[in-house]
Design an enzyme around this catalytic site. Structure first.
Site, short mmCIF file in Angstrom:
data_model
loop_
_atom_site.label_atom_id
_atom_site.label_comp_id
_atom_site.label_asym_id
_atom_site.label_seq_id
_atom_site.Cartn_x
_atom_site.Cartn_y
_atom_site.Cartn_z
N MET A 12 -3.11 -4.31 0.84
CA MET A 12 -1.75 -4.76 0.57
C MET A 12 -0.84 -3.55 0.33
O MET A 12 -1.13 -2.73 -0.55
CB MET A 12 -1.71 -5.66 -0.66
CG MET A 12 -2.55 -6.92 -0.54
SD MET A 12 -2.41 -7.96 -2.03
CE MET A 12 -3.37 -6.98 -3.20
N ILE A 14 -8.84 -4.83 -6.34
CA ILE A 14 -9.00 -3.38 -6.51
C ILE A 14 -7.62 -2.73 -6.66
O ILE A 14 -6.75 -2.92 -5.81
CB ILE A 14 -9.73 -2.76 -5.31
CG1 ILE A 14 -11.13 -3.38 -5.17
CG2 ILE A 14 -9.85 -1.24 -5.47
CD1 ILE A 14 -11.86 -2.95 -3.92
N GLY A 19 0.67 -2.65 -5.01
CA GLY A 19 0.01 -2.05 -3.86
C GLY A 19 -1.48 -1.87 -4.13
O GLY A 19 -1.86 -1.19 -5.07
N SER A 20 -2.35 -2.50 -3.37
CA SER A 20 -3.75 -2.52 -3.73
C SER A 20 -4.60 -3.11 -2.60
O SER A 20 -4.20 -3.09 -1.45
CB SER A 20 -3.92 -3.33 -5.03
OG SER A 20 -3.08 -4.47 -4.98
N ARG A 21 -5.76 -3.71 -2.98
CA ARG A 21 -6.68 -4.21 -1.97
C ARG A 21 -7.54 -5.35 -2.53
O ARG A 21 -7.84 -5.38 -3.72
CB ARG A 21 -7.58 -3.05 -1.52
CG ARG A 21 -8.52 -3.40 -0.39
CD ARG A 21 -9.23 -2.14 0.07
NE ARG A 21 -10.66 -2.22 -0.09
CZ ARG A 21 -11.45 -1.15 -0.14
NH1 ARG A 21 -10.93 0.06 -0.07
NH2 ARG A 21 -12.74 -1.27 -0.26
#
Length: 230
Positions: free
Chosen positions: A99, A157, A187-189
């Site tokens: 993301m 994450i 902002g990540s995953r």
């Protein structure tokens, strides 16, 4: 659908204090110098847009495992699920959805089932697109047991900019496919570990939509999806 619904999306309550803070700073900037105020206005709109929480058309066909996040499918590879979930040492197919700060960051359950474990682990804040982010970064992992007894793992994450993982789901909760369970700022995953033998139905580089894009089909002997860049 109204035309305004295309551009104006509902905002998740987690974003209220942030948007309020951006708006307050913007008012001060206008008092200092109008051009600064307009920059602040743009950032306030971006903050509101970041915390948007649009409705999604969640497929309810049995066995469909959907994306838990908006973003790009950045990795599909075998990996061992987080040890804290107790899913064993065997490598499973992991699908990672990255993301950016422009994606919707509300996370949704990949499939219906009971949450058997929720495990938070502090860590680093490396770029979430890196493979080692799964091991080294701050994370929050969930195990979801489906009706047939099999379990999948979904892991939030933190990334380079992200500094806060939010998860309001607890062990024992019953989730529906596509139900909201948390979010990450900024902002990540999200990683999803498929049950043994289940093949992915997405391709690297594909854009995924949380609650809508089918990542895999559980319970069917379906081959892995093939795709081309065209």
């Amino acid at each position: 659908m109204k035309m305004t619904d295309t551009f104006i999306k509902p905002m998740h309550r987690e974003g209220i204090p942030f948007v309020a803070a951006f708006a307050a700073v913007t008012l001060v900037l206008f008092l200092i110098w109008a051009p600064l105020g307009w920059i602040g206005t743009g950032l306030t709109v971006w903050c509101y847009y970041f915390f948007r929480d649009p409705k999604r058309a969640v497929p309810e066909n049995r066995g469909l495992l959907v994306s838990p996040a908006d973003g790009v499918v950045s990795m599909i590879a075998p990996a061992v699920p987080p040890a804290e979930l107790g899913l064993g040492p065997a490598a499973l197919t992991r699908i990672s959805v990255f993301m950016s700060v422009f994606n919707c960051h509300v996370n949704r359950a990949p499939i219906a089932g009971q949450v058997t474990a929720v495990a938070y682990r502090p860590g680093k804040f490396l770029n979430a697109s890196l493979d080692k982010a799964s091991e080294d970064n701050e994370r929050n992992a969930l195990a979801i047991e489906m009706a047939d007894g099999r379990r999948i793992a979904v892991v939030q994450i933190a990334g380079l900019v992200a500094r806060r993982i939010v998860c309001w789901t607890k062990p024992g909760a019953q989730l529906r496919t596509g139900e909201r369970f948390g979010l990450i700022r900024f902002g990540s995953r999200l990683d999803v570990y498929l049950p043994e033998g289940v093949q992915p139905q997405v391709a690297l580089g594909q854009t995924a939509v949380a609650g809508e894009t089918v990542l895999a089909i559980i319970g069917e002997d379906t081959p892995a999806r093939q795709a081309r860049i065209d």
